[in-house]
Design an enzyme around this catalytic site. Structure first.
Site, PDB file in Angstrom:
ATOM      1  N   GLY A   1       0.828  -1.205   0.000  1.00 27.84           N
ATOM      2  CA  GLY A   1       0.000   0.000   0.000  1.00 27.84           C
ATOM      3  C   GLY A   1       0.856   1.245   0.000  1.00 27.84           C
ATOM      4  O   GLY A   1       2.009   1.213  -0.444  1.00 27.84           O
ATOM      5  N   SER A   2       0.290   2.306   0.555  1.00 23.93           N
ATOM      6  CA  SER A   2       0.973   3.603   0.501  1.00 23.93           C
ATOM      7  C   SER A   2       2.148   3.643   1.475  1.00 23.93           C
ATOM      8  O   SER A   2       2.220   2.851   2.420  1.00 23.93           O
ATOM      9  CB  SER A   2      -0.037   4.691   0.862  1.00 23.93           C
TER      10      SER A   2
ATOM     11  N   GLY B   1       2.735   2.000   5.246  1.00 21.96           N
ATOM     12  CA  GLY B   1       3.918   1.176   5.540  1.00 21.96           C
ATOM     13  C   GLY B   1       4.655   1.665   6.761  1.00 21.96           C
ATOM     14  O   GLY B   1       5.115   0.863   7.585  1.00 21.96           O
TER      15      GLY B   1
ATOM     16  N   GLU C   1       5.722  -3.468   0.662  1.00 24.90           N
ATOM     17  CA  GLU C   1       5.655  -3.180  -0.783  1.00 24.90           C
ATOM     18  C   GLU C   1       4.856  -1.898  -0.924  1.00 24.90           C
ATOM     19  O   GLU C   1       3.631  -1.923  -0.982  1.00 24.90           O
ATOM     20  CB  GLU C   1       4.945  -4.324  -1.523  1.00 24.90           C
TER      21      GLU C   1
ATOM     22  N   CYS D   1       1.550   0.375  -8.815  1.00 16.50           N
ATOM     23  CA  CYS D   1       2.733   0.823  -8.064  1.00 16.50           C
ATOM     24  C   CYS D   1       3.883   1.068  -9.020  1.00 16.50           C
ATOM     25  O   CYS D   1       4.754   1.887  -8.764  1.00 16.50           O
ATOM     26  CB  CYS D   1       3.101  -0.206  -7.012  1.00 16.50           C
TER      27      CYS D   1
HETATM   28  P1  NAD Z   1      -3.477   2.143   1.280  1.00 13.62           P
HETATM   29  O1  NAD Z   1      -2.184   2.395   1.963  1.00 13.62           O
HETATM   30  O2  NAD Z   1      -4.557   3.125   1.436  1.00 13.62           O
HETATM   31  O3  NAD Z   1      -4.075   0.727   1.771  1.00 13.62           O
HETATM   32  C1  NAD Z   1      -3.393  -0.474   1.589  1.00 13.62           C
HETATM   33  C2  NAD Z   1      -3.888  -1.503   2.572  1.00 13.62           C
HETATM   34  O4  NAD Z   1      -3.406  -1.171   3.874  1.00 13.62           O
HETATM   35  C3  NAD Z   1      -5.400  -1.583   2.699  1.00 13.62           C
HETATM   36  O5  NAD Z   1      -5.785  -2.934   2.867  1.00 13.62           O
HETATM   37  C4  NAD Z   1      -5.671  -0.777   3.957  1.00 13.62           C
HETATM   38  O6  NAD Z   1      -6.885  -1.112   4.571  1.00 13.62           O
HETATM   39  C5  NAD Z   1      -4.484  -1.198   4.801  1.00 13.62           C
HETATM   40  N1  NAD Z   1      -4.111  -0.320   5.914  1.00 13.62           N
HETATM   41  C6  NAD Z   1      -3.942   1.022   5.884  1.00 13.62           C
HETATM   42  N2  NAD Z   1      -3.528   1.445   7.108  1.00 13.62           N
HETATM   43  C7  NAD Z   1      -3.437   0.354   7.903  1.00 13.62           C
HETATM   44  C8  NAD Z   1      -3.078   0.148   9.268  1.00 13.62           C
HETATM   45  N3  NAD Z   1      -2.703   1.150  10.066  1.00 13.62           N
HETATM   46  N4  NAD Z   1      -3.101  -1.115   9.762  1.00 13.62           N
HETATM   47  C9  NAD Z   1      -3.437  -2.156   8.959  1.00 13.62           C
HETATM   48  N5  NAD Z   1      -3.808  -2.012   7.663  1.00 13.62           N
HETATM   49  C10 NAD Z   1      -3.808  -0.770   7.141  1.00 13.62           C
HETATM   50  O7  NAD Z   1      -3.138   1.911  -0.275  1.00 13.62           O
HETATM   51  P2  NAD Z   1      -4.135   1.776  -1.503  1.00 13.62           P
HETATM   52  O8  NAD Z   1      -4.713   3.112  -1.818  1.00 13.62           O
HETATM   53  O9  NAD Z   1      -5.058   0.625  -1.310  1.00 13.62           O
HETATM   54  O10 NAD Z   1      -3.119   1.355  -2.668  1.00 13.62           O
HETATM   55  C11 NAD Z   1      -2.341   2.240  -3.393  1.00 13.62           C
HETATM   56  C12 NAD Z   1      -0.916   2.281  -2.876  1.00 13.62           C
HETATM   57  O11 NAD Z   1      -0.363   0.972  -2.831  1.00 13.62           O
HETATM   58  C13 NAD Z   1      -0.003   3.067  -3.794  1.00 13.62           C
HETATM   59  O12 NAD Z   1       0.867   3.834  -3.018  1.00 13.62           O
HETATM   60  C14 NAD Z   1       0.739   1.976  -4.551  1.00 13.62           C
HETATM   61  O13 NAD Z   1       1.969   2.367  -5.090  1.00 13.62           O
HETATM   62  C15 NAD Z   1       0.899   0.957  -3.484  1.00 13.62           C
HETATM   63  N6  NAD Z   1       1.150  -0.377  -4.051  1.00 13.62           N
HETATM   64  C16 NAD Z   1       2.411  -0.886  -3.939  1.00 13.62           C
HETATM   65  C17 NAD Z   1       2.702  -2.120  -4.517  1.00 13.62           C
HETATM   66  C18 NAD Z   1       4.079  -2.683  -4.452  1.00 13.62           C
HETATM   67  O14 NAD Z   1       4.232  -3.871  -4.716  1.00 13.62           O
HETATM   68  N7  NAD Z   1       5.104  -1.923  -4.115  1.00 13.62           N
HETATM   69  C19 NAD Z   1       1.691  -2.836  -5.174  1.00 13.62           C
HETATM   70  C20 NAD Z   1       0.418  -2.289  -5.235  1.00 13.62           C
HETATM   71  C21 NAD Z   1       0.158  -1.055  -4.673  1.00 13.62           C
END
Ligand code: NAD
Length: 509
Positions: free
Chosen positions: A239-240, A244, A261, A295
């Site tokens: 995720g973001s 992370g 990731e 990503c």
């Molecule tokens: P996001 O960070 O909003 O959410 C990602 C996941 O994390 C979701 O399931 C969310 O519910 C969970 N989450 C968020 N805060 C949390 C916490 N405190 N505790 C537990 N879980 C939590 O991201 P998004 O908008 O769903 O996705 C887009 C982002 O993901 C972009 O930044 C993209 O680059 C990144 N991404 C990275 C990869 C990679 O492999 N590097 C792959 C896909 C997406």
């Protein structure tokens, strides 16, 4: 819409948590919404803290048995899972299109990635190799072995609602781990459909519940309990960057392991020696594919000043051909953004571009009118920018492409590496010196570096992941499986003495 759901045995109301059998969730109701029209596709009953706790307990219990199953036998189950996914590839691909708005080819491509991961894991299940070492002591044998780790928490982002789980789950399964999947609340239905298919395989093999677990829910009830749970030794989170950082702090405070990731801000250097035709095709796929919501999306083009105009003119022409609309239709190249908030973020970023001295060269409008009522459709955007504009360092999760001019290759590499993220990178050149400089010690600082291939669309055989703010995690192929196991160094003394290492004498009469 109904036919897609019917094919996958999905109902207007679904439970969001289970262990092989659905549990009656006590949390809030979540609307699964399609960005294509903004309509609700299904209502999901989310887990609360107690439901999460039940799932975690069950997965720990299942781990005790699963770790005893020989790895090649675990691989055999994964082989059957790959086949079950093959049978449902089209339907699952269509569901991804419906739920997150990527076009059909990309939705099916994501399921193909799951299948590839299953195939890869089957082979790997016979190759969980440890090394042997030469002991410094006579008649001693040393070796290392890899043992199952425990339940693995897999947190996934909305934009890859299925494949990212498979990158983690397939190696985790052959490693002897159980999996607790917390999908994005923006893409719960795909996860539910995948579980329905794969639980059938487990049932057909008389495998008890708790191996593959799903838990849809909000941060308070599910997200935080999962990352803070000492029963879960590894959290793999996609995720973001902000997410992370939060998760990393929480898991580190209990000395757990993470695979992170996170966001990317991927650049392509186009040199004066590039094959412009393939560079153009790679840039368009990388920047516009998945509506700029990968990503690995190409966000920055660092282009030699001599070929700037040629490339930008070719890009304008290509962008004009992009058919934007319903991603379920075969002619569509670019579907919607995930929601209106994403559209607003894009518009805010474009305002920053202008404030910071950049120029919008093409696109960037929010589309309105027939077919675009959901307010989630935009035209992809090309901006001329400078490398030091703050907005260029941010990942705007939308189809915004920055064109930046350079004069020398070392300047181009400096620009390239000047952002906090370090996921995917590429150079387009037919010049060996330029290519090798980019791949060398002072070249790209990313986890992925390509020559004459764009930044997106990685194969599963390599280890996928990035450096710096991207989090340092590696998933999918190569030796990524090791993260899902614990390493044990074993020394066996088959002599009749007890020599100590480093020659230490400690004799007691
Ligand atoms: P996001 O960070 O909003 O959410 C990602 C996941 O994390 C979701 O399931 C969310 O519910 C969970 N989450 C968020 N805060 C949390 C916490 N405190 N505790 C537990 N879980 C939590 O991201 P998004 O908008 O769903 O996705 C887009 C982002 O993901 C972009 O930044 C993209 O680059 C990144 N991404 C990275 C990869 C990679 O492999 N590097 C792959 C896909 C997406």
């Amino acid at each position: 819409m109904k036919s897609i759901l019917d094919k996958l045995d999905l109902y207007p109301e679904e439970m969001g948590a289970g262990t092989g059998t659905w549990i009656k969730c006590k949390g809030e109701i979540l609307n699964a919404v399609t960005p294509i029209t903004g309509q609700t596709i299904a209502k999901i009953h989310c887990a609360d803290k107690e439901d999460y706790n039940f799932i975690a307990e069950k997965s720990l219990e299942a781990f005790q048995a699963w770790r005893q199953v020989p790895a090649p036998k675990r691989g055999e189950i994964v082989r059957q899972m790959g086949n079950a996914l093959r049978e449902n590839k089209e339907a699952l691909g269509a569901l991804i299109t419906l739920e997150v708005g990527k076009i059909r080819a990309e939705g099916e491509g994501e399921i193909q990635e799951m299948i590839d991961m299953a195939d890869f894991a089957v082979g790997q299940s016979r190759m969980l190799y440890g090394m042997t070492m030469q002991s410094e002591r006579p008649r001693h044998r040393m070796y290392e072995q890899w043992l199952p780790l425990g339940p693995v928490g897999v947190i996934t982002a909305f934009n890859f609602p299925a494949a990212v789980w498979a990158w983690n789950a397939m190696p985790a399964l052959i490693a002897g781990d159980t999996v607790i999947w917390k999908p994005s609340s923006k893409a719960p239905l795909t996860a539910i459909a995948v579980m329905k298919i794969l639980w059938r395989v487990l049932r057909e093999n008389d495998i008890p519940d708790g191996i593959l677990n799903l838990v849809v829910g909000n941060r308070d009830h599910v997200g935080e309990p999962l990352v803070n749970d000492v029963r879960v030794p590894l959290i793999s989170a996609t995720g973001s960057v902000a997410m992370g950082k939060n998760i990393s702090r929480a898991v580190a405070s209990r000395l757990g392991k993470t695979i992170l990731e996170l966001g990317g801000n991927n650049g392509i250097i186009v040199t004066e020696n590039a094959d412009m035709d393939i560079a153009l095709r790679a840039i368009v796929f990388g920047a516009v594919g998945t509506a700029g919501q990968r990503c690995t999306t190409t966000r920055r083009i660092i282009v030699h000043e001599k070929v700037f105009d040629e490339l930008s003119n070719a890009l304008f022409k290509a962008y004009q051909q992009i058919k934007i609309g319903d991603p379920l239709l075969p002619e569509t190249i670019m579907g919607p953004l995930i929601d209106r908030e994403a559209v607003k973020n894009m518009q805010d970023a474009l305002n920053d571009v202008k404030k910071q001295g950049g120029v919008i060269l093409y696109g960037g409008q929010t589309l309105a009118g027939k077919g675009y009522e959901s307010g989630t459709y935009v035209t992809p955007c090309i901006c001329e920018a400078r490398a030091n504009m703050p907005i260029v360092s941010q990942e705007t999760f939308a189809p915004v492409l920055y064109l930046i001019r350079y004069k020398t290759l070392s300047e181009a590499i400096d620009y390239h590496n000047a952002v906090p993220q370090g996921l995917s990178s590429a150079i387009f050149t037919r010049d060996l010196h330029e290519a090798e400089t980019f791949l060398g010690q002072s070249g790209s600082d990313c986890g992925i570096a390509n020559v004459n291939i764009g930044t997106s669309g990685a194969e599963i055989g390599g280890a996928f992941g990035g450096e710096k703010d991207t989090g340092g995690g590696r998933e999918a192929g190569s030796d990524s499986w090791k993260a899902y196991m614990r390493r044990q160094t074993c020394t066996i003394n088959w002599s009749k003495e007890l020599p100590l290492a480093q020659g230490i004498r400690f004799d007691v009469d």
